[in-house]
Design a protein around this motif. Structure first.
Motif, PDB file in Angstrom:
ATOM      1  N   MET A  54       8.699   6.936   3.025  1.00  9.60           N
ATOM      2  CA  MET A  54       8.842   5.723   2.319  1.00  9.60           C
ATOM      3  C   MET A  54      10.077   5.090   2.993  1.00  9.60           C
ATOM      4  O   MET A  54      10.993   5.738   3.624  1.00  9.60           O
ATOM      5  CB  MET A  54       9.394   5.806   0.870  1.00  9.60           C
TER       6      MET A  54
ATOM      7  N   ALA B 236      12.556   7.289  -6.677  1.00  7.63           N
ATOM      8  CA  ALA B 236      11.607   8.104  -5.881  1.00  7.63           C
ATOM      9  C   ALA B 236      10.865   8.824  -7.020  1.00  7.63           C
ATOM     10  O   ALA B 236      11.286   8.980  -7.940  1.00  7.63           O
ATOM     11  CB  ALA B 236      11.929   8.975  -4.927  1.00  7.63           C
TER      12      ALA B 236
ATOM     13  N   MET C 285      10.168  11.782  -6.945  1.00  8.62           N
ATOM     14  CA  MET C 285      10.598  13.085  -7.217  1.00  8.62           C
ATOM     15  C   MET C 285      11.701  13.039  -8.158  1.00  8.62           C
ATOM     16  O   MET C 285      12.347  14.289  -8.519  1.00  8.62           O
ATOM     17  CB  MET C 285      11.324  13.607  -5.707  1.00  8.62           C
TER      18      MET C 285
ATOM     19  N   ARG D  69      13.954  -0.163  -5.519  1.00  7.81           N
ATOM     20  CA  ARG D  69      14.920  -0.063  -4.589  1.00  7.81           C
ATOM     21  C   ARG D  69      15.556  -1.288  -3.850  1.00  7.81           C
ATOM     22  O   ARG D  69      14.770  -2.340  -3.697  1.00  7.81           O
ATOM     23  CB  ARG D  69      14.517   0.624  -3.278  1.00  7.81           C
TER      24      ARG D  69
ATOM     25  N   MET E  67       4.973   4.532  -6.347  1.00  9.93           N
ATOM     26  CA  MET E  67       4.870   5.746  -5.341  1.00  9.93           C
ATOM     27  C   MET E  67       3.804   6.788  -5.861  1.00  9.93           C
ATOM     28  O   MET E  67       3.816   7.367  -6.863  1.00  9.93           O
ATOM     29  CB  MET E  67       6.317   6.296  -5.394  1.00  9.93           C
TER      30      MET E  67
ATOM     31  N   TRP F 195      15.055  13.377   4.389  1.00  8.96           N
ATOM     32  CA  TRP F 195      15.165  12.669   3.071  1.00  8.96           C
ATOM     33  C   TRP F 195      16.006  13.312   2.083  1.00  8.96           C
ATOM     34  O   TRP F 195      15.837  14.660   1.658  1.00  8.96           O
ATOM     35  CB  TRP F 195      13.758  12.599   2.539  1.00  8.96           C
TER      36      TRP F 195
ATOM     37  N   ASN G  94       5.260  10.091   3.322  1.00 10.41           N
ATOM     38  CA  ASN G  94       6.379  10.979   3.628  1.00 10.41           C
ATOM     39  C   ASN G  94       6.351  12.441   2.718  1.00 10.41           C
ATOM     40  O   ASN G  94       6.169  12.195   1.723  1.00 10.41           O
ATOM     41  CB  ASN G  94       7.794  10.314   3.155  1.00 10.41           C
TER      42      ASN G  94
ATOM     43  N   VAL H 143       8.134  15.638   2.149  1.00 13.06           N
ATOM     44  CA  VAL H 143       9.614  16.028   2.491  1.00 13.06           C
ATOM     45  C   VAL H 143       9.699  17.581   2.051  1.00 13.06           C
ATOM     46  O   VAL H 143       8.915  18.165   1.055  1.00 13.06           O
ATOM     47  CB  VAL H 143      10.671  15.210   1.449  1.00 13.06           C
TER      48      VAL H 143
ATOM     49  N   ASP I  97       7.849  17.486  -1.724  1.00 14.02           N
ATOM     50  CA  ASP I  97       8.227  16.210  -2.398  1.00 14.02           C
ATOM     51  C   ASP I  97       7.253  15.269  -1.549  1.00 14.02           C
ATOM     52  O   ASP I  97       7.872  14.957  -0.531  1.00 14.02           O
ATOM     53  CB  ASP I  97       9.522  15.921  -2.474  1.00 14.02           C
ATOM     54  N   THR I  98       6.205  14.695  -1.855  1.00 11.07           N
ATOM     55  CA  THR I  98       5.640  13.598  -0.862  1.00 11.07           C
ATOM     56  C   THR I  98       5.704  12.348  -1.679  1.00 11.07           C
ATOM     57  O   THR I  98       5.772  12.079  -2.913  1.00 11.07           O
ATOM     58  CB  THR I  98       4.238  13.932  -0.405  1.00 11.07           C
ATOM     59  N   GLY I  99       5.739  11.390  -1.119  1.00 12.64           N
ATOM     60  CA  GLY I  99       5.804   9.867  -1.389  1.00 12.64           C
ATOM     61  C   GLY I  99       4.996   9.062  -0.680  1.00 12.64           C
ATOM     62  O   GLY I  99       5.414   8.796   0.497  1.00 12.64           O
TER      63      GLY I  99
HETATM   64  N1  SER Z   1      11.345  11.306  -1.842  1.00 11.69           N
HETATM   65  C1  SER Z   1      10.600  10.937  -0.631  1.00 11.69           C
HETATM   66  C2  SER Z   1      10.490   9.221  -0.713  1.00 11.69           C
HETATM   67  O1  SER Z   1      11.025   8.815  -1.600  1.00 11.69           O
HETATM   68  C3  SER Z   1       9.176  11.311  -0.960  1.00 11.69           C
HETATM   69  O2  SER Z   1       8.665  11.363  -2.004  1.00 11.69           O
HETATM   70  O3  SER Z   1      10.172   8.904   0.321  1.00 11.69           O
END
Ligand code: SER
Length: 904
Positions: free
Chosen positions: A1, A73, A75, A101, A119, A186, A231, A233, A254-256
């Motif tokens: 992200m 996020a 996560m 954000r 996300m 990240w 992304n 992570v 952790d993916t986003g």
């Molecule tokens: N925490 C990472 C992000 O926000 C992946 O989820 O990009």
């Protein structure tokens, strides 16, 4: 992200990746094309691979996470799982998370940057790591979404020697086809937390979007050819506030992936705003502005900004973020104000953001049911703030323009920080807006000066006790708690317990022992002390053993899972490991419980009497009172308040048993239990029932409503736009209040020589007597004035043959002066009359001249002006009648005595 911190010193190593050939064998069927299908197929893909689906958490992070203002996020709701503080429902998880954000707010308006976005994520709590995460991502992208493999470009962290191997293995991409980027790192999302290196997947939009430079590659900041979409992570570290990293208990994934960007790619659009997630919103604003998207580049950018901001505001309001001047409330305000300003560039005025809210809700309610349920409230919050800002915008803009003109004239190019702060503080003009307006004239804002002014104000507020900062301690706890189990709370059953001390902080630092008279913070293995949450204040009491006694003056949960007792050693010493007895101040706790249970009854009464649209916006449950905030745009009528008290008190008299049950969240909602939408709930929740009231609540309550005793609303007032606040008392507090009022009434009755029951009549009678006395006094004064007028009319002086009466008389006001003047005139005939009076050191006077004399050139207005000038006051009027006055009567007599000379 997009938002990412460059946490690593390694430099970027960029090289043009090699073009690749497609190799994957495609799965049958078409890829999903609507955003709804894209969302659903992501979740389904991971559910089919044993991932447990978690609902999106609120945009307001859980109250025990003080490090971030808004959820940024997917996560974030997983942090307690990653840190091993809370057991997850499954070690494989997936979600579509509402995120917000501010980092990219200045870029919003281009093809792909947003404030609010969704996300898509998959998470592993130790269940798998790099290899599987990469394999899942590749499979989903190429076989489900059917993106051409030759357009997908992974990047990795320069120090990551494992990920490139997996990319080769899974996707057949050789190491030299992978870009190594220094900012592939990240987290942590706040000041501290989990973090790790990441691997990002970029989508190649085509050479036509490129800059054409030889080193153009993923991460290129000159062009928009490579779009970062996903992304991955590799969350393996915990980073504390000073940057120290320690390995987490287990490595996590952790993916986003931004839903909007993925949709843009799958729908073959040139920007996220042209996808089905945004187009109806863009079109709505375009219609309101009598324009079309795609006709004018400048207008298009404004439309994109307000489409993003307008959508974000609906989600923020939907999660209970209310406009204010601090924290997340300020973010709401800032976004709304920015949108209004861009709207004005399109000629949009009035409540256009509120008007478009229904379009956003209609578009999104399929996946976010809460939007439809809270529709009225969302529109109410947005329109109230929009209306308010429209009013101040015009005013603030005028002031800013004036100031900028002046600066420009003076040859200055920087707006002083103090000025920017003043605009913000008094006109509600966000500094970002000031900066934007200044930028249009080629000027900048002294941000350091602005921050300084803001800081000074905050310090001022902190000094007066508004802000309680415990941040450093939070950091220490975050460190200490890494190895600690969740504190077990035993206080639902009683106020006593025995346990062992497992950790302590003295002077904000971890310690092994504390002795009197030191202050400290203790953690026990289990505790009956309730930590402040859900508005209910933390418990007080004692913790002690043979060796010492610790007095607890507050209980908090500074980091998730940890209950901390704050207080002072009043005797002896205690050590980590000591077996102790924990004893909550039971009287105080019972008072708190009465107020908490009453809060539930009040909540229901408000809904029953004022309507279902009433929602709790905040509450305080203290031992001595309760406070309840709710949305409502008008004050409550006296009858409504009375009805509310009556309903609560009849529920008290009914003495309903208070029952608590633990059940799955969805099941709880199905029973009709009231949930607060600003709150984050876990999978299982505690439902508190008393009579018809049913609420999700973790607080402590009385056993039966009869224990609440008398309930009494003592105050009702507005706090912020659209928010009302009720304060109330219960039990002995309410009793004492009634006694105090009774004593007051009896005391007054005694003084007025009557009984409490006859007090109202007695007061009415006294008021009549007072009015009568005032009337008689005025009559006497008028009589006196008449007599004085007769006396004065009998002995005028003469100035150049014109009769003159000039005197300081006693008169209560100008009106009496006028009456006296009329009296003199009727006796005197032609002449000049100047009457003055002095009351409380202030002078007032009038001048009258008959018409015959004004024709000869005499002018009462001019005389009044001259008299006033001598007195240092103001005066003037018509040629035949004028008046004046001064705050300083010292020269009055001398001036009037010299009136003859003045007129001559
Ligand atoms: N925490 C990472 C992000 O926000 C992946 O989820 O990009």
């Amino acid at each position: 992200m997009p938002a990412k911190r460059s946490q690593n010193s390694s430099s970027s190593v960029k090289s043009s990746p090699q073009p690749r050939q497609s190799g994957a064998s495609a799965r049958k069927g078409e890829p999903p094309s609507t955003s709804q299908d894209i969302r659903a197929s992501f979740l389904r893909f991971f559910e089919e691979r044993d991932h447990y689906r978690l609902p999106s958490s609120s945009l307001i992070p859980p109250s025990d996470d003080p490090t971030v203002l808004l959820t940024t996020a997917g996560m974030q709701q997983m942090i307690p799982y990653f840190l091993g503080r809370v057991t997850p429902p499954s070690t494989r998880l997936t979600s579509v998370q509402k995120c917000f954000r501010t980092t990219d707010i200045d870029e919003v308006g281009d093809a792909s940057h947003l404030t609010f976005f969704e996300m898509l994520g998959n998470f592993a709590v130790g269940a798998y790591f790099k290899r599987e995460a990469i394999a899942y991502a590749w499979e989903l992208m190429t076989l489900v979404y059917k993106l051409p493999p030759e357009r997908l470009f992974p990047t990795v962290h320069p120090d990551d020697d494992e990920a490139p191997g997996y990319w080769q293995e899974v996707a057949g991409i050789p190491a030299d086809g992978i870009t190594r980027l220094g900012d592939n790192w990240w987290g942590p999302p706040g000041a501290s937390g989990p973090c790790g290196p990441d691997s990002e997947i970029y989508y190649d939009r085509g050479v036509e979007f490129g800059c054409g430079e030889a080193d153009c590659a993923p991460g290129c900041d000159r062009c928009e050819r490579y779009l970062e979409v996903w992304n991955l992570v590799f969350m393996q570290y915990y980073q504390d506030i000073d940057g120290t990293r320690t390995l987490l208990k287990q490595p996590n994934i952790d993916t986003g992936m931004g839903l909007e960007r993925l949709t843009m790619v799958l729908q073959g659009k040139n920007s996220v705003f042209e996808t089905d997630l945004f187009r109806p919103i863009i079109d709505k604003f375009a219609t309101l502005a009598h324009t079309n998207y795609g006709e004018n580049a400048e207008h298009d950018r404004s439309l994109r900004v307000i489409a993003d901001h307008g959508r974000a505001l609906v989600f923020l309001a939907g999660d209970g973020v209310l406009p204010s001047n601090t924290g997340r409330g300020y973010i709401f305000r800032r976004v709304l104000r920015r949108a209004v300003r861009y709207g004005r560039m399109l000629g949009l005025e009035g409540l256009f953001l509120a008007e478009a809210a229904d379009t956003v809700i209609g578009l999104m309610k399929g996946h976010y049911e809460e939007l439809a349920a809270r529709r009225d409230q969302i529109v109410d919050i947005i329109s109230t703030e929009e209306r308010r800002f429209n009013q101040t915008l015009t005013l603030g803009m005028q002031m800013l323009t004036r100031e900028l003109d002046a600066l420009e004239k003076a040859g200055k190019h920087e707006v002083p920080g103090e000025l920017a702060f003043k605009l913000y503080d008094t006109h509600g003009f966000p500094v970002e807006l000031t900066a934007e307006v200044a930028r249009e004239r080629g000027m900048t804002v002294d941000r350091a000066g602005y921050d300084g002014a803001m800081l000074r104000q905050q310090e001022q507020q902190a000094k007066s006790g508004h802000i309680f900062v415990r941040e450093q301690e939070e950091e220490a706890w975050a460190k200490v708690s890494n190895g600690l189990p969740t504190t077990r709370f035993t206080g639902y059953e009683g106020e006593l317990g025995s346990s062992a001390i497992v950790a302590m902080l003295v002077n904000g630092k971890p310690a092994d022992e504390v002795s009197a008279p030191q202050a400290a913070a203790l953690v026990l293995e289990e505790t009956p002390f309730y930590a402040e949450a859900g508005g209910q204040m933390g418990d007080h009491g004692m913790i002690g053993s043979q060796t010492g006694i610790f007095q607890v003056s507050d209980t908090q949960r500074p980091v998730p899972g940890l209950i901390v007792h704050y207080g002072t050693m009043i005797e002896g010493h205690l050590r980590v490991g000591s077996e102790v007895r924990a004893e909550v101040d039971a009287m105080r706790r019972q008072a708190i419980m009465r107020n908490h249970s009453a809060t539930h009854l009040l909540h229901l009464a408000l809904k029953d009497i004022l309507g279902k649209q009433v929602h709790q916006q905040g509450s305080l449950v203290a031992p001595d009172r309760l406070r309840f905030d709710f949305n409502m745009t008008r004050p409550l009528a006296a009858e409504e308040l009375r009805e509310i008290d009556q309903q609560v008190n009849s529920a008290v008299l009914a003495n309903h048993l208070v029952r608590t049950e633990i059940m799955p969240y969805q099941e709880a909602l199905a029973t009709g239990a009231m949930a607060l939408f600003s709150e984050k709930y876990g999978d299982t929740v505690r439902v508190v029932t008393m009579g018809a009231s049913k609420e999700l609540c973790g607080g402590t309550h009385v056993a039966a409503t009869g224990q609440i005793g008398l309930y009494l609303t003592t105050q009702e007032a507005g706090t912020a736009a659209g928010i009302r606040r009720v304060e109330a008392l219960t039990g002995t507090g309410a009793e004492m209040f009634v006694h105090r009022r009774n004593d007051l009434v009896s005391g007054l009755a005694g003084r007025l020589q009557t009984t409490p029951d006859a007090l109202a009549d007695r007061v009415r009678q006294l008021q009549e007597e007072l009015n009568e006395a005032r009337r008689s006094l005025a009559a006497v004064q008028r009589n006196q004035a008449r007599e004085e007028a007769t006396r004065l009319a009998a002995s005028p002086t003469e100035v150049n043959g014109v009769p003159l009466v000039a005197a300081v008389v006693s008169a209560p006001d100008v009106k009496t002066l006028g009456e006296m003047s009329d009296g003199i005139r009727s006796r005197l005939g032609s002449g000049v009359i100047l009457l003055a009076t002095e009351n409380d050191g202030q002078a007032q006077f009038i001048v009258t001249i008959d018409d015959a004399l004004t024709k000869r050139g005499l002018n009462a207005g001019k005389i009044a002006a001259a008299v006033a000038e001598r007195l240092g006051g103001r005066g003037g009027g018509r040629p035949n009648s004028a008046q004046g006055g001064s705050n300083d009567a010292r020269n009055l007599r001398a001036t009037i005595a010299e009136a003859g000379a003045l007129i001559a």
